[in-house]
Motif scaffolding. Structure first.
Motif, PDB file in Angstrom:
ATOM      1  N   ILE A 170      17.779  32.389  55.181  1.00  0.00           N
ATOM      2  CA  ILE A 170      16.457  32.617  55.764  1.00  0.00           C
ATOM      3  C   ILE A 170      16.563  33.563  56.960  1.00  0.00           C
ATOM      4  O   ILE A 170      17.330  33.328  57.890  1.00  0.00           O
ATOM      5  CB  ILE A 170      15.812  31.287  56.196  1.00  0.00           C
ATOM      6  CG1 ILE A 170      15.528  30.420  54.958  1.00  0.00           C
ATOM      7  CG2 ILE A 170      14.519  31.536  56.973  1.00  0.00           C
ATOM      8  CD1 ILE A 170      15.004  29.039  55.278  1.00  0.00           C
ATOM      9  N   ILE A 171      15.772  34.642  56.907  1.00  0.00           N
ATOM     10  CA  ILE A 171      15.691  35.582  58.032  1.00  0.00           C
ATOM     11  C   ILE A 171      14.514  35.218  58.926  1.00  0.00           C
ATOM     12  O   ILE A 171      14.625  35.176  60.144  1.00  0.00           O
ATOM     13  CB  ILE A 171      15.506  37.034  57.532  1.00  0.00           C
ATOM     14  CG1 ILE A 171      16.641  37.446  56.616  1.00  0.00           C
ATOM     15  CG2 ILE A 171      15.389  37.996  58.708  1.00  0.00           C
ATOM     16  CD1 ILE A 171      16.406  38.790  55.944  1.00  0.00           C
ATOM     17  N   LEU A 172      13.378  34.932  58.272  1.00  0.00           N
ATOM     18  CA  LEU A 172      12.150  34.679  59.028  1.00  0.00           C
ATOM     19  C   LEU A 172      11.225  33.760  58.240  1.00  0.00           C
ATOM     20  O   LEU A 172      11.030  33.935  57.042  1.00  0.00           O
ATOM     21  CB  LEU A 172      11.430  36.008  59.316  1.00  0.00           C
ATOM     22  CG  LEU A 172      10.053  35.929  59.979  1.00  0.00           C
ATOM     23  CD1 LEU A 172      10.173  35.393  61.402  1.00  0.00           C
ATOM     24  CD2 LEU A 172       9.366  37.287  59.975  1.00  0.00           C
ATOM     25  N   ALA A 173      10.669  32.766  58.943  1.00  0.00           N
ATOM     26  CA  ALA A 173       9.608  31.917  58.388  1.00  0.00           C
ATOM     27  C   ALA A 173       8.403  32.065  59.308  1.00  0.00           C
ATOM     28  O   ALA A 173       8.522  31.899  60.522  1.00  0.00           O
ATOM     29  CB  ALA A 173      10.063  30.463  58.327  1.00  0.00           C
ATOM     30  N   THR A 174       7.244  32.403  58.741  1.00  0.00           N
ATOM     31  CA  THR A 174       6.068  32.669  59.570  1.00  0.00           C
ATOM     32  C   THR A 174       4.787  32.338  58.813  1.00  0.00           C
ATOM     33  O   THR A 174       4.786  32.259  57.576  1.00  0.00           O
ATOM     34  CB  THR A 174       6.045  34.147  60.018  1.00  0.00           C
ATOM     35  OG1 THR A 174       4.891  34.383  60.820  1.00  0.00           O
ATOM     36  CG2 THR A 174       6.024  35.086  58.821  1.00  0.00           C
ATOM     37  N   VAL A 175       3.690  32.155  59.563  1.00  0.00           N
ATOM     38  CA  VAL A 175       2.378  31.926  58.944  1.00  0.00           C
ATOM     39  C   VAL A 175       1.471  33.138  59.153  1.00  0.00           C
ATOM     40  O   VAL A 175       0.295  33.112  58.797  1.00  0.00           O
ATOM     41  CB  VAL A 175       1.702  30.662  59.525  1.00  0.00           C
ATOM     42  CG1 VAL A 175       2.510  29.424  59.182  1.00  0.00           C
ATOM     43  CG2 VAL A 175       1.500  30.782  61.031  1.00  0.00           C
ATOM     44  N   LEU A 176       2.013  34.196  59.748  1.00  0.00           N
ATOM     45  CA  LEU A 176       1.242  35.407  60.027  1.00  0.00           C
ATOM     46  C   LEU A 176       1.594  36.510  59.036  1.00  0.00           C
ATOM     47  O   LEU A 176       2.653  36.477  58.402  1.00  0.00           O
ATOM     48  CB  LEU A 176       1.522  35.896  61.454  1.00  0.00           C
ATOM     49  CG  LEU A 176       1.249  34.904  62.590  1.00  0.00           C
ATOM     50  CD1 LEU A 176       1.682  35.503  63.920  1.00  0.00           C
ATOM     51  CD2 LEU A 176      -0.225  34.512  62.634  1.00  0.00           C
ATOM     52  N   ASN A 177       0.725  37.500  58.931  1.00  0.00           N
ATOM     53  CA  ASN A 177       0.980  38.645  58.048  1.00  0.00           C
ATOM     54  C   ASN A 177       1.880  39.662  58.747  1.00  0.00           C
ATOM     55  O   ASN A 177       1.479  40.790  59.053  1.00  0.00           O
ATOM     56  CB  ASN A 177      -0.339  39.298  57.628  1.00  0.00           C
ATOM     57  CG  ASN A 177      -0.961  38.585  56.443  1.00  0.00           C
ATOM     58  OD1 ASN A 177      -0.256  38.170  55.522  1.00  0.00           O
ATOM     59  ND2 ASN A 177      -2.276  38.409  56.473  1.00  0.00           N
ATOM     60  N   ILE A 178       3.092  39.240  59.025  1.00  0.00           N
ATOM     61  CA  ILE A 178       4.101  40.123  59.612  1.00  0.00           C
ATOM     62  C   ILE A 178       5.368  39.987  58.779  1.00  0.00           C
ATOM     63  O   ILE A 178       5.503  39.043  57.989  1.00  0.00           O
ATOM     64  CB  ILE A 178       4.402  39.766  61.088  1.00  0.00           C
ATOM     65  CG1 ILE A 178       4.847  38.295  61.212  1.00  0.00           C
ATOM     66  CG2 ILE A 178       3.195  40.035  61.970  1.00  0.00           C
ATOM     67  CD1 ILE A 178       5.281  37.904  62.608  1.00  0.00           C
ATOM     68  N   GLU A 179       6.293  40.917  58.938  1.00  0.00           N
ATOM     69  CA  GLU A 179       7.534  40.849  58.181  1.00  0.00           C
ATOM     70  C   GLU A 179       8.680  41.435  58.994  1.00  0.00           C
ATOM     71  O   GLU A 179       8.457  42.245  59.905  1.00  0.00           O
ATOM     72  CB  GLU A 179       7.396  41.580  56.846  1.00  0.00           C
ATOM     73  CG  GLU A 179       6.982  43.031  56.961  1.00  0.00           C
ATOM     74  CD  GLU A 179       6.739  43.672  55.602  1.00  0.00           C
ATOM     75  OE1 GLU A 179       7.232  44.803  55.408  1.00  0.00           O
ATOM     76  OE2 GLU A 179       6.067  43.055  54.754  1.00  0.00           O
TER      77      GLU A 179
END
Length: 541
Positions: free
Chosen positions: A228-237
């Motif tokens: 896992i690099i990133l876990a988010t709830v926003l529209n970002i990457e």
């Protein structure tokens, strides 16, 4: 990495409110010193104040209660909130603070309102229960005035917001204000609820507003190794990633994330508990070894007392009572030597004293030598257990290690376990670790109990067994029907070395033999075997 800022929390809050609003809290358990589990029917809301995971979320797994007894905070929560209804979840601006408001009808028919403030601020996270007037009833963390003189949270004190700095509200910021902050690079500093990753993802004001008003968008980004690099709830990457997985809700995302990263409260607390126990025992063993070696060094010349006794015995006829010393010929070293005497006793008693001291020192040396071997074996054992704990990737594996340490007497059985009604002992089931190396399936133990079971119960007599020589670590088994070449044997040896947590580049010897040549001594610790027929190979990790 789980990305959580005030703007992310705003979207998570809405999901939690849709799931829990209007439901009653029927059970509250403090699962650890920094975590609370609150049941709303079949739904379980977790409040975690751990620095590595300061978050509230709906969990799909039951957390074990690792506390010996209820804290005053959990008792206050049960007293005031069990049977109450959650009427709202609010956020203070875009700060990382949620207010859970509960309503309850007391025994006098009066409606009582309580607020549960959850501050998600890393190591400063806290969970604070107040009445409807925001008067503090209790908190999961308490600080003295010396620890935090700027903010007081004693019972009876009015709750105060920890953030005093005034920032721009993201929902009210104008395009002109945004452009000025973006140009000066002060978005992170001056806009409330803004995190570093989010601030670096903005290209313009429209992009910012879209992220702010978009529906919750739970995603996990992975690299090529499925890490896992990133876990988010926003529209970002992130800047680069190999694959991405989308979820229907934050609940689905966070449960997968916690299980993947082993961040559950039970896992962390149990791991810390086991490591603390093993490190304490290892430190104790190291101190004893230093003490024994020092004692052995001081008494290494014990045989000299036997020589002095023999020299004195050869000339005993010439000695008289009252002499405080005597100079005699040392036939062991072909020189003269002086032997101190007690003038108050006879020469015969002086001789007996010297031999008595020799025998005492000799027995002490023998005892210390045996003790040194025993404690050194203990140290190897604790090192192996510590390695297994560090490399554990599941709660079940840690539970097996806990059982092992409890059986060995290094962990005490908790009062809760003692109170439980005795159950019939059931045979443990083992899953073991499996890995394919150069097309060969290798089964290995992830703790000493698994090593024991794999070697003594689950392997065939002709299976091939691998282990690091004189180094604690895993037992690896290759099926008897597999023909191995030299390269495969070498690579299996490298794997065993890697499982022993030795530094990269270390050279070590790997022993391998058939299972039938292994012997488990009676009363030996889990994972301990002896063998005389074997082959060896030197590998470099």
């Amino acid at each position: 990495m789980l990305y959580l800022d005030g703007i992310s929390l705003n979207k998570i809050k809405s999901e939690l409110e849709n799931s829990l609003k209007g439901k009653s809290a029927n059970k509250i358990v403090q699962t650890s010193s920094l975590a609370i589990s609150m049941n709303f029917g079949k739904q379980r809301l977790i409040f975690s104040c751990f620095p590595s995971l300061s978050l509230c979320y709906l969990s799909n797994t039951k957390e074990d209660n690792l506390l010996e007894e209820n804290s005053t905070f959990s008792l206050n929560l049960k007293k005031h909130l069990v049977g109450s209804t959650l009427i709202s979840i609010k956020q203070i601006g875009f700060d990382r603070i949620l207010i859970f408001t509960f309503s309850k009808l007391n025994e006098l028919g009066e409606i009582k309102t309580y607020n549960l403030y959850f501050e998600m601020m890393g190591k400063h996270s806290n969970l604070i229960l107040t009445d409807k007037d925001s008067k503090v009833i209790d908190s999961i963390k308490r600080f003295s005035l010396e620890e935090n003189s700027a903010r007081v949270l004693f019972p009876g004190i009015t709750y105060s917001n920890p953030s005093t700095e005034k920032k721009l509200d993201p929902s009210e910021i104008t395009k002109e204000q945004f452009d000025n902050e973006l140009e000066s690079g002060t978005l992170l500093k001056n806009v409330e609820g803004m995190g570093k990753l989010l601030a670096n993802n903005f290209k313009n004001f429209d992009n910012f507003k879209n992220i702010l008003t978009d529906d919750i968008s739970p995603k996990i980004f992975f690299n090529e190794h499925k890490e896992i690099i990133l876990a988010t709830v926003l529209n970002i990457e992130p800047k680069s990633y190999s694959s991405v997985e989308s979820f229907n809700s934050f609940e689905e995302l966070i449960n997968l994330y916690i299980n993947s990263e082993n961040l559950s409260n039970t896992f962390k607390i149990l791991k810390d508990k086991l490591l603390s126990c093993v490190k304490k025992e290892r430190k104790k063993a190291e101190k004893i070894i230093i003490s024994i070696k020092k004692d052995l060094e001081e008494k290494k010349d014990f045989d000299r007392y036997r020589e002095l006794g023999d020299i004195l015995a050869a000339s005993l006829y010439s000695l008289k009572k009252g002499m405080d010393k005597v100079e005699l010929y040392d036939f062991y070293n072909d020189s003269m030597c002086t032997i101190p005497l007690d003038p108050l006793v006879t020469p015969q008693v002086n001789l007996e004293k010297i031999y008595k001291k020799y025998n005492k020192l000799k027995k002490g040396m023998e005892h210390n030598s045996n003790r040194l071997i025993e404690i050194s074996e203990n140290l190897k054992y604790f090192t192996s257990v510590e390695n297994f704990i560090e490399s554990s990737d599941s709660k079940e594996n840690l539970k097996l290690i806990e059982d092992e340490l409890t059986a060995q007497g290094y962990l005490k059985i908790s009062s809760k376990q003692k109170k439980k009604s005795p159950k019939k002992s059931q045979a443990k089931t083992f899953t073991f670790g499996e890995i394919e190396i150069d097309g060969v399936l290798v089964t290995y133990g992830r703790n000493n109990l698994e090593n024991d079971a794999l070697t003594t119960k689950y392997s065939n007599r002709d299976d091939l067994w691998f282990h690091c020589k004189d180094i604690p670590g895993t037992h690896a088994i290759v099926n008897q029907n597999t023909t191995l070449n030299e390269e495969q044997i070498y690579n299996i040896g490298v794997f065993c070395g890697q499982m022993s947590k030795l530094p990269k580049g270390t050279k070590l010897t790997i022993d391998y033999t058939q299972v039938k040549y292994l012997n488990k001594p009676k009363g030996a610790r889990p994972g301990f075997v002896t063998y005389k027929i074997f082959k060896s190979i030197i590998v470099q990790i």
